[in-house]
Design a protein around this motif. Structure first.
Motif, PDB file in Angstrom:
ATOM      1  N   ARG A 173      22.829  45.989  25.852  1.00 43.82           N
ATOM      2  CA  ARG A 173      24.232  45.780  26.225  1.00 43.82           C
ATOM      3  C   ARG A 173      25.071  46.888  25.596  1.00 43.82           C
ATOM      4  N   PRO A 210      20.299  50.872  31.275  1.00 42.61           N
ATOM      5  CA  PRO A 210      21.296  51.399  32.207  1.00 42.61           C
ATOM      6  C   PRO A 210      20.647  52.120  33.391  1.00 42.61           C
ATOM      7  N   GLU A 255      25.577  47.042  31.569  1.00 44.96           N
ATOM      8  CA  GLU A 255      26.211  45.728  31.639  1.00 44.96           C
ATOM      9  C   GLU A 255      26.667  45.329  30.233  1.00 44.96           C
ATOM     10  N   ARG A 256      27.944  45.099  30.155  1.00 48.57           N
ATOM     11  CA  ARG A 256      28.481  44.610  28.891  1.00 48.57           C
ATOM     12  C   ARG A 256      28.082  43.167  28.696  1.00 48.57           C
ATOM     13  N   ASP A 257      28.179  42.377  29.721  1.00 49.44           N
ATOM     14  CA  ASP A 257      27.694  40.995  29.771  1.00 49.44           C
ATOM     15  C   ASP A 257      27.076  40.812  31.140  1.00 49.44           C
ATOM     16  N   ALA A 258      26.435  39.714  31.346  1.00 53.22           N
ATOM     17  CA  ALA A 258      25.801  39.466  32.630  1.00 53.22           C
ATOM     18  C   ALA A 258      26.844  39.458  33.746  1.00 53.22           C
ATOM     19  N   GLY A 259      26.634  40.324  34.709  1.00 50.57           N
ATOM     20  CA  GLY A 259      27.549  40.390  35.847  1.00 50.57           C
ATOM     21  C   GLY A 259      28.807  41.175  35.578  1.00 50.57           C
ATOM     22  N   LYS A 260      28.882  41.864  34.387  1.00 50.68           N
ATOM     23  CA  LYS A 260      30.069  42.646  34.060  1.00 50.68           C
ATOM     24  C   LYS A 260      29.645  44.094  33.793  1.00 50.68           C
ATOM     25  N   PRO A 261      29.568  44.913  34.856  1.00 54.35           N
ATOM     26  CA  PRO A 261      29.094  46.306  34.677  1.00 54.35           C
ATOM     27  C   PRO A 261      30.163  47.162  34.017  1.00 54.35           C
TER      28      PRO A 261
END
Length: 544
Positions: A113, A199, A140-146
């Motif tokens: 992450r 990434p 992805e910083r969090d799941a579903g947050k690119p």
């Protein structure tokens, strides 16, 4: 974490969205491509056809030019293609291998992450190498947050990546690439992702320098092609000159040979086909000259024989004529059993005498010794005298106005009229109509025209072309003919020596019959008809 397909060279699949160089490369496995939406260009050459090239020199130049153009274009095209592939392959291999290595060394070391700054810093570090490409990293910083990190956001962002490449990278873990174009500049775009949730990276490299190099190569090949075309034209000119010079000499020699210069020969040098052709021409010309000389000698011998024979026959014929005249005077007092034989002797002696006179006249024409003795005569009086002298007044209708004066040879005109009218009476039957008029629009200017028309069956179409030939008698259609076959020929000779001529045809009106038309210039002074008589024999002498 590791880069996808590490150690597999350039990667296992290539996706092409647009190809600014027209290669039509598509999704590839290894180094082979599958086309997707490509446009492959084909050069279309026009075909020279229907130009009606009548010059051998021009045809040689065109053929040489086409061969040279085809060879030069083919060689240039192959050279350009091979160099293009080599340049693009070398550039993209270097860039893709460097990008793969950077993804393994730098992107793979990022946390699962990563932060925005970490992606940005890594992208800048990856683009700082010597390969000269821009980098975009997506994590992805969090799941579903690119989150996205770009080395140069102004020149390359996620939106600049073709959708087909993003789909391919999202589905596979290998390195993919595509050539695309933005504006007028071609680019190489590659992408891969880190296995295990790392990434995804994309690289963006300009191919402007490679295109400039290839354009320079294309210009160089184009100039070489043009020079090859010019060189082929010069070579064709030289070859045409070498080939056509002896051909031109051969044509000139053939023309001279056709004009009767039978001693024409060609200078022969060399052993090629043209030299052999010149030798063949010389051999044919020598053979022709010998044959013509032999024929001329035989013809001269025949003429001399006929002339000598005619002269030798005149002496005994004179004696025979005198005897036959005596016998004819005494015919009524002869025995009835002997009288028919005497009549036959008289008739045949006269016919033989006419034949000898005709042969002597023919030999004079053939020898070129026939001459005109001109005098001004009233044509109507001349025709009347001819008819009256032969007791044809009852069988001939004359339509001639007095006062038509012509300067011609009266004796030869009498011979022409006697033959034409006699022929009409013998073969066509009476009444024979003779009409005399003038024609100011004739081929020789002011002409005298005399028409002799009979009312017989006419002349068969197959006989018409031969009526003026010597010794020609259409016995099948003219069974009553007892002539020698020289009368009409002598009439034609006498017309030609005046610069005129005679034509024969069948009438087209309902009365039927044949019509002979005599055309003579009203003044034959100084006339020398071209070519002598109709067979090219003899010349008309100067008017006396």
């Amino acid at each position: 974490m590791r880069a996808a397909a590490a150690g597999e060279g350039r990667g296992r699949a290539v996706l092409t969205d647009a190809d600014p160089y027209g290669t039509g490369r598509g999704l590839q496995t290894g180094r082979s491509s599958v086309s997707e939406g490509e446009n492959k260009g084909h050069a279309k050459r026009g075909i020279l056809a229907g130009l009606g090239l009548s010059s051998l020199r021009l045809r040689l130049v065109v053929v040489f030019g086409l061969v040279a153009l085809t060879a030069a274009v083919s060689a240039s095209g192959i050279a350009y293609w091979l160099n293009r592939e080599a340049v693009l392959t070398r550039t993209q291999d270097a860039a893709l291998n460097d990008f793969r290595q950077e993804m393994q060394n730098r992107a793979a070391s990022l946390p699962v992450r990563p932060t925005q700054d970490e992606l940005q810093t890594t992208a800048e570090q990856m683009a700082a190498g010597t390969a000269g490409y821009s980098v975009v990293l997506i994590g992805e910083r969090d799941a579903g947050k690119p989150i996205v990190g770009a080395s140069d956001p102004d020149s390359f962002a996620v939106d600049d990546v073709p959708k087909a490449l993003r789909d391919a990278v999202g589905d596979k873990d290998h390195l993919f690439w595509v050539r695309t174009q933005r504006g007028s500049t071609p680019y190489l775009v590659g992408g891969t992702r880190i296995v295990g949730g790392g990434p995804t990276g994309y690289m963006f490299k300009s191919l402007e320098q490679e295109r400039a190099d290839l354009n320079s190569l294309a210009w160089s090949l184009g100039i070489a092609t043009a020079l090859a075309l010019v060189g082929s034209a010069l070579l064709a000119q030289a070859a045409a000159t070498t080939v056509l010079r002896p051909v031109r000499r051969l044509g000139e020699a053939a023309r001279q040979l056709g004009e009767g210069k039978l001693d024409t020969r060609l200078n022969v040098s060399g052993t090629d086909e043209l030299a052999e052709l010149s030798r063949t021409f010389n051999s044919a010309a020598e053979s022709l000259e010998k044959q013509v000389a032999d024929m001329s000698a035989r013809e001269e011998s025949s003429r001399r024989f006929v002339a000598d024979m005619s002269h030798e026959l005149r002496t005994p014929l004179t004696a025979l004529t005198a005897v036959t005249e005596v016998l004819e005077d005494e015919q009524e007092s002869l025995d009835p059993m002997v009288a028919p034989a005497v009549a036959l002797v008289v008739s045949e002696t006269r016919r033989l005498n006419d034949l000898v006179e005709n042969l002597m006249e023919v030999t004079r024409f053939d020898a070129g010794t026939a001459r005109l003795v001109l005098d001004e005569v009233d044509v109507a009086d001349q025709v009347t005298a001819c008819i009256d002298a032969r007791a044809w007044l009852d069988a001939v209708e004359l339509d001639a106005e007095r006062g038509i004066v012509a300067r011609l040879d009266p004796r030869r005109l009498d011979v022409i009229l006697a033959n034409l009218i006699g022929n009409a009476l013998k073969h066509g039957g009476s009444p024979v109509r003779v009409s005399v008029h003038t024609d100011s629009g004739g081929a020789a200017g002011d002409e005298l025209v005399i028409e002799v028309r009979d009312h017989g069956p006419g002349i068969p179409e197959d006989v018409l072309p031969h009526v003026f030939d010597r010794f020609y008698k259409a016995s099948a259609s003219r069974p009553r003919s007892e002539g020698s076959g020289l009368g009409l020929s002598i009439a034609m000779e006498n017309a030609l020596i005046h610069g005129g001529g005679i034509s024969a045809a069948n009438t087209t009106d309902g009365d039927g019959g044949a019509v002979f038309v005599l055309r003579l210039p009203r003044d034959a002074s100084g006339i020398t008809p071209a070519g002598g008589d109709r067979n090219g024999r003899g010349e008309a002498g100067d008017a006396q």
